[in-house]
Design an enzyme around this catalytic site. Structure first.
Site, short mmCIF file in Angstrom:
data_model
loop_
_atom_site.label_atom_id
_atom_site.label_comp_id
_atom_site.label_asym_id
_atom_site.label_seq_id
_atom_site.Cartn_x
_atom_site.Cartn_y
_atom_site.Cartn_z
N GLU A 30 64.71 18.91 30.93
CA GLU A 30 65.24 19.92 31.06
C GLU A 30 64.43 21.40 30.84
O GLU A 30 63.39 21.75 31.34
CB GLU A 30 65.46 20.41 29.40
CG GLU A 30 66.30 21.78 29.36
CD GLU A 30 65.73 22.08 27.53
OE1 GLU A 30 66.45 23.79 27.46
OE2 GLU A 30 65.28 21.50 26.78
N LYS A 46 69.29 18.73 31.90
CA LYS A 46 69.90 20.21 30.40
C LYS A 46 69.15 22.06 31.80
O LYS A 46 67.93 21.48 31.70
CB LYS A 46 69.49 19.83 29.31
CG LYS A 46 69.66 21.43 29.08
CD LYS A 46 69.22 20.87 27.10
CE LYS A 46 69.71 22.04 26.20
NZ LYS A 46 69.51 21.34 24.87
#
Length: 296
Positions: free
Chosen positions: A175, A212
Site C-alpha cells: 500500500e 492497495k
C-alpha cells in the site's frame, strides 16, 4: 496458502473491509463511533472497546460474505476472540478472507514521502499470523510529493518486505498511498505505476501480491497492474474522500475494488439499536459493493 481463499480474492465479487485502525488512530475511530476518551482509562480498556465495535461489525448480518471478500485486522484483533473463536477463524468460517496489518507506522517525511518504520520481529509476527490462519498482510507507506527518488524508495521498501512475507506463505497487500491533496497527484501516480511495474516484473511466477492504491486521477491508470500475472487484485483506499465521492471515483475504474475503513464505518454509532446499526452498516456495504462491482 489457502487456495479457496486465493480464488475468492482473485475472482470474487465484492470488496475488502479495512478494520485495522491501530494504536495511534484508535481514539479517533472510537470518537467517531461515539465513544469519548473519558469512557476508558487505559490502553487495555480502549482496545477492548474497539474490539467490541469490530465484533459488532463482523457479527452483523449486514457484514455478508456475499458482498465482503476480506477484512484487514490489527494485531490486537487477531489475538482476540469473536463468539469464542479467534477473529480470523470467525471470519474464515463466515466466508471472509482475513488479512493482518503488519506495519509499525510511518517514518518522518524525507524526499516527499514517508517510508515505513522498520518492522521489528516481522518473522515472529508472520509465524503468529500463520498460526492464527491469516491469509495475507497489509503495510502502508505515504507519498506526499512528486519526487522520483522518494517514490522509488517507497516501492523498493515495499517489495523488499513483501518478499519476506511471501516466503512465509502469505499474500502481502502493498500500500503506497498517494495523498489525495498532493499537487502533482496525476504525475505522481504515473511514476508510481512505472515503479510498481518494475517491482512486479522482478517477482518469480509463484510470488503473488495485492496492491492497495489511492483512486487514480486518470481513470483506469492501474488497469495494466491489475492484469499483471503476479497481482491477485488491486484494491483502493478511500483516502480522505467521503464515501459518496470515493464510490463515484471507483466506478470509473474497471478492475479496481474498494478496501475502505473510515468510509465503511462513518455512519456507525455506539448508541444505535441493533436495527439502526445493521441498517447503517448494510447501506454502507451495499453502496461500496455497488461501486466495486457495477462499473460505469
Amino acid at each position: 496458502m489457502n487456495k479457496e481463499q486465493l480464488e475468492k480474492m482473485k475472482n470474487g465479487k465484492g470488496f475488502i473491509a479495512a478494520l485495522d485502525q491501530s494504536g495511534g488512530s484508535t481514539p479517533k475511530a472510537l470518537k467517531e463511533y461515539g465513544v469519548n476518551e473519558d469512557q476508558y482509562s487505559n490502553e487495555d480498556e480502549m482496545f477492548q472497546l474497539v474490539h467490541d465495535m469490530r465484533t459488532r461489525v463482523v457479527t452483523s448480518p449486514s457484514f455478508s460474505p456475499d458482498k465482503i471478500l476480506g477484512a484487514i485486522l490489527f494485531e490486537q484483533t487477531m489475538d482476540r476472540e469473536v463468539e469464542s473463536k479467534y477473529t480470523a477463524d470467525y471470519l474464515a468460517d463466515k466466508g471472509v478472507v482475513p488479512f493482518l496489518k503488519v506495519d509499525k507506522g510511518l517514518a518522518e517525511e524525507q524526499n516527499g514521502v514517508q517510508l515505513m518504520k522498520p518492522i521489528d520481529n516481522l518473522d515472529n509476527l508472520l509465524d503468529r499470523a500463520n498460526e492464527r490462519h491469516i491469509f495475507g498482510t497489509k503495510m502502508r507507506s505515504n507519498i506526499l510529493e512528486l519526487n522520483e527518488q522518494g517514490i522509488k524508495d517507497v516501492v523498493e521498501q515495499q517489495f523488499e518486505v513483501a518478499k519476506q512475507i511471501i516466503a512465509k506463505g502469505l499474500v502481502p497487500i502493498i500500500e503506497p498511498e498517494v495523498n489525495i491533496n498532493a499537487k502533482d497527484k496525476a504525475e505522481i501516480e504515473k511514476v508510481l505505476k512505472a515503479e510498481l511495474k518494475k517491482g512486479l516484473d522482478s517477482l518469480n511466477a509463484d510470488q503473488l501480491v495485492m496492491l492497495k492504491l489511492t483512486i487514480p486521477t486518470e481513470p483506469n491508470l492501474y488497469k495494466e497492474l491489475a492484469e499483471h500475472p503476479n497481482v491477485v487484485r488491486v484494491v483502493v483506499l478511500s483516502g480522505g474522500y467521503s464515501r459518496e465521492k470515493a464510490n463515484e471515483l471507483l466506478k470509473d475504474n474497471a478492475e479496481l475494488i474498494a478496501s475502505f475503513s473510515r468510509a465503511l464505518a462513518s455512519d456507525l454509532r455506539a448508541d444505535q439499536s441493533k436495527e439502526e446499526f445493521d441498517k447503517a452498516l448494510g447501506d454502507a456495504v451495499e453502496s461500496i459493493y455497488d461501486a466495486s462491482v457495477n462499473k460505469n
